[in-house]
Design a protein around this motif. Structure first.
Motif, PDB file in Angstrom:
ATOM      1  N   LYS A 107       0.827  -1.204   0.000  1.00 51.49           N
ATOM      2  CA  LYS A 107       0.000   0.000   0.000  1.00 51.49           C
ATOM      3  C   LYS A 107       0.864   1.258   0.000  1.00 51.49           C
ATOM      4  CE  LYS A 107      -3.737   2.295   2.553  1.00 51.49           C
ATOM      5  NZ  LYS A 107      -3.024   3.595   2.564  1.00 51.49           N
ATOM      6  N   LYS A 108       1.920   1.229   0.789  1.00 48.18           N
ATOM      7  CA  LYS A 108       2.811   2.377   0.826  1.00 48.18           C
ATOM      8  C   LYS A 108       3.502   2.576  -0.518  1.00 48.18           C
ATOM      9  CE  LYS A 108       6.470   4.370   3.681  1.00 48.18           C
ATOM     10  NZ  LYS A 108       7.372   4.136   4.837  1.00 48.18           N
TER      11      LYS A 108
ATOM     12  N   VAL B   7       3.357   5.960  -2.844  1.00 45.48           N
ATOM     13  CA  VAL B   7       4.573   6.628  -3.312  1.00 45.48           C
ATOM     14  C   VAL B   7       4.567   6.751  -4.833  1.00 45.48           C
ATOM     15  CG1 VAL B   7       7.084   6.407  -3.481  1.00 45.48           C
ATOM     16  CG2 VAL B   7       5.936   5.936  -1.309  1.00 45.48           C
ATOM     17  N   LEU B   8       4.102   5.719  -5.522  1.00 47.52           N
ATOM     18  CA  LEU B   8       4.044   5.758  -6.981  1.00 47.52           C
ATOM     19  C   LEU B   8       3.113   6.867  -7.457  1.00 47.52           C
ATOM     20  CD1 LEU B   8       4.815   4.538  -9.694  1.00 47.52           C
ATOM     21  CD2 LEU B   8       2.923   2.911  -9.431  1.00 47.52           C
ATOM     22  N   LYS B   9       1.959   7.030  -6.809  1.00 45.30           N
ATOM     23  CA  LYS B   9       1.041   8.105  -7.181  1.00 45.30           C
ATOM     24  C   LYS B   9       1.685   9.469  -6.975  1.00 45.30           C
ATOM     25  CE  LYS B   9      -3.253   5.583  -6.149  1.00 45.30           C
ATOM     26  NZ  LYS B   9      -4.464   5.544  -5.275  1.00 45.30           N
ATOM     27  N   THR B  10       2.386   9.630  -5.859  1.00 39.54           N
ATOM     28  CA  THR B  10       3.044  10.906  -5.578  1.00 39.54           C
ATOM     29  C   THR B  10       4.110  11.215  -6.630  1.00 39.54           C
ATOM     30  OG1 THR B  10       2.667  10.582  -3.210  1.00 39.54           O
ATOM     31  CG2 THR B  10       4.323  12.216  -3.854  1.00 39.54           C
ATOM     32  N   GLN B  11       4.896  10.208  -6.988  1.00 42.88           N
ATOM     33  CA  GLN B  11       5.962  10.431  -7.956  1.00 42.88           C
ATOM     34  C   GLN B  11       5.406  10.741  -9.344  1.00 42.88           C
ATOM     35  OE1 GLN B  11       9.102  10.714  -6.985  1.00 42.88           O
ATOM     36  NE2 GLN B  11       8.424  10.262  -4.899  1.00 42.88           N
ATOM     37  N   LEU B  12       4.321  10.087  -9.703  1.00 48.61           N
ATOM     38  CA  LEU B  12       3.708  10.358 -11.013  1.00 48.61           C
ATOM     39  C   LEU B  12       3.129  11.772 -11.066  1.00 48.61           C
ATOM     40  CD1 LEU B  12       1.943   6.950 -11.789  1.00 48.61           C
ATOM     41  CD2 LEU B  12       3.986   7.899 -12.879  1.00 48.61           C
ATOM     42  N   SER B  13       2.547  12.240  -9.972  1.00 49.02           N
ATOM     43  CA  SER B  13       2.033  13.614  -9.949  1.00 49.02           C
ATOM     44  C   SER B  13       3.182  14.614 -10.043  1.00 49.02           C
ATOM     45  CB  SER B  13       1.215  13.844  -8.681  1.00 49.02           C
ATOM     46  OG  SER B  13       2.025  13.710  -7.519  1.00 49.02           O
ATOM     47  N   MET B  14       4.314  14.315  -9.401  1.00 50.60           N
ATOM     48  CA  MET B  14       5.477  15.188  -9.522  1.00 50.60           C
ATOM     49  C   MET B  14       5.997  15.206 -10.947  1.00 50.60           C
ATOM     50  SD  MET B  14       7.554  14.265  -6.003  1.00 50.60           S
ATOM     51  CE  MET B  14       8.975  15.203  -6.539  1.00 50.60           C
TER      52      MET B  14
END
Length: 303
Positions: free
Chosen positions: A63-64, A68-75
Motif C-alpha cells: 500500500k505504501k 509513493v508511486l502516485k506521488t511520484q507520477l504527480s510530480m
C-alpha cells in the motif's frame, strides 16, 4: 577420484557465480548498501557497530508503494508541464527579463522544514544549534552556542562550528535536480545578526567523485544591533575550497548546476550566536560586470 572431486568443486563454484550474476540485478540495491556500510562507513572510536543489516530496516508495504508511486507520477506530471511552459515553469519572455527572484523565505514551519542544521556534535563536539520561526513568523531564527573544545578521542584536532543548509532539490523518482542561477550574478539576502561573521557556502554538482567535498565560499559580516541589513554578494567573489582548504586552481561557479546553499559559523569564539534571515534571493545587477575576482591559471599552456 581426485579428478572427480576437482570437477565437482569447479562446477559448484561456477554455479555460485552464475546465481550471483542472476540475483545481482534483483538484490543488488539491498546487498550493495549493506556491504558498503559494513566496509566503508565511518564510526567514531568507541561507538558500537550497527547490529541489524540495512535491508532489515526497509518497510516492505504494498500500500505504501502504491501511494509513493502516485506521488511520484504527480510530480512527474508537474515537471513536464513546467518544462513545456518554459524555464522554471515561467514563460521564456518572462525568464529573460527577470531581474530578481526569491528562493527561500521563512513564514511557516513548512519553510523551515526545507533546511537542515548541524554542528560539531557529529564529531563529538559540544556546540549547540537550533532553528525556529522568529517574531510574528516573519523570519527564520538560527541560534545556539559555539564551543571550541576539542573532543578527546585522539583523532579530532579542531572543533567549534554550526551550520544551516537547504535540502537539495529532488525530482520525481528520486532524480537529482539543480538550481539554474545563470540568469543572475549576485546573491541577495535580508538578515539581522549579532555582529559575528558567517561563511556562505554554495554547493554545486561535482563532475568527478573526488570533487564531492568542493564548496564555493564567501564571507558575510553582520553588524549587530536592532536593524535589518540587506547584503548583496556577487557570485564572482565566491572562491573554491575543499575540506576547509582554499584551492590553488580557482574557477567561477557553475551557476547552472547549483545543488544547495548554506551558512556556517566557526569564528573560534566561544559563546552564543544568533542570526535572523528574512529571505534569500537572486539579483541581476547590470552595474556589476566582474566575471571572476581571483587569479586563474591557464591549463596546458602552449609554448
Amino acid at each position: 577420484m581426485a579428478l572427480t572431486v576437482t570437477f565437482l568443486n569447479s562446477a559448484y563454484l561456477h554455479g555460485r557465480c552464475c546465481r550471483q550474476k542472476v540475483l545481482h540485478p534483483l538484490l543488488g540495491p539491498l546487498l550493495s548498501d549493506s556491504v558498503s556500510k559494513l566496509y566503508s562507513s565511518y564510526r567514531r572510536p568507541g561507538s558500537q557497530p550497527e547490529k541489524k543489516p540495512s535491508w532489515q530496516n526497509i518497510d516492505f508495504s504494498f500500500k505504501k508503494g502504491i501511494d509513493v508511486l502516485k506521488t511520484q507520477l504527480s510530480m512527474l506530471k508537474k515537471e513536464t508541464k513546467d518544462y513545456l511552459i518554459g524555464p522554471g515553469g515561467h514563460p521564456f519572455s518572462q525568464y529573460l527579463l527577470e531581474q530578481t527572484r526569491v528562493l527561500w523565505e521563512f513564514r511557516s514551519q513548512e519553510d523551515l522544514n526545507k533546511w537542515v542544521i548541524s554542528s560539531d556534535v557529529e564529531i563529538g563536539g559540544k556546540s549547540e544549534v537550533h532553528l525556529k520561526l522568529g517574531r510574528n513568523n516573519q523570519a527564520a531564527l538560527l541560534y545556539g552556542t559555539l564551543n571550541t573544545e576539542v573532543p578527546r578521542d585522539g583523532e579530532t584536532k579542531y572543533s567549534g562550528y554550526c551550520s544551516m543548509r537547504a535540502k537539495p532539490p529532488v525530482g520525481s523518482f528520486a532524480r537529482k535536480k539543480y538550481y539554474d542561477w545563470s540568469n543572475f550574478n549576485s546573491l541577495y539576502l535580508r538578515v539581522r545578526g549579532d555582529g559575528r561573521p558567517w561563511m556562505v557556502n554554495i554547493y554545486t554538482d561535482p563532475y568527478f567523485s573526488h570533487q564531492k567535498d568542493d564548496l564555493y565560499n564567501y564571507f558575510m559580516f553582520t553588524r549587530g544591533g536592532p536593524y535589518w541589513e540587506e547584503i548583496k554578494i556577487p557570485f564572482s567573489k565566491f572562491f573554491l575550497s575543499s575540506r576547509g582548504r582554499v584551492q590553488d586552481d580557482q574557477h567561477p561557479i557553475w551557476l547552472d548546476k547549483i545543488s544547495t546553499l548554506g551558512f556556517t559559523i566557526g569564528d573560534k569564539v566561544d559563546g552564543p550566536f544568533q542570526l535572523e534571515i528574512d529571505f534569500i534571493g537572486l539579483l541581476n545587477d547590470r552595474a556589476h560586470t566582474e566575471e571572476f575576482a581571483y587569479e586563474t591559471y591557464e591549463k596546458n599552456p602552449r609554448a
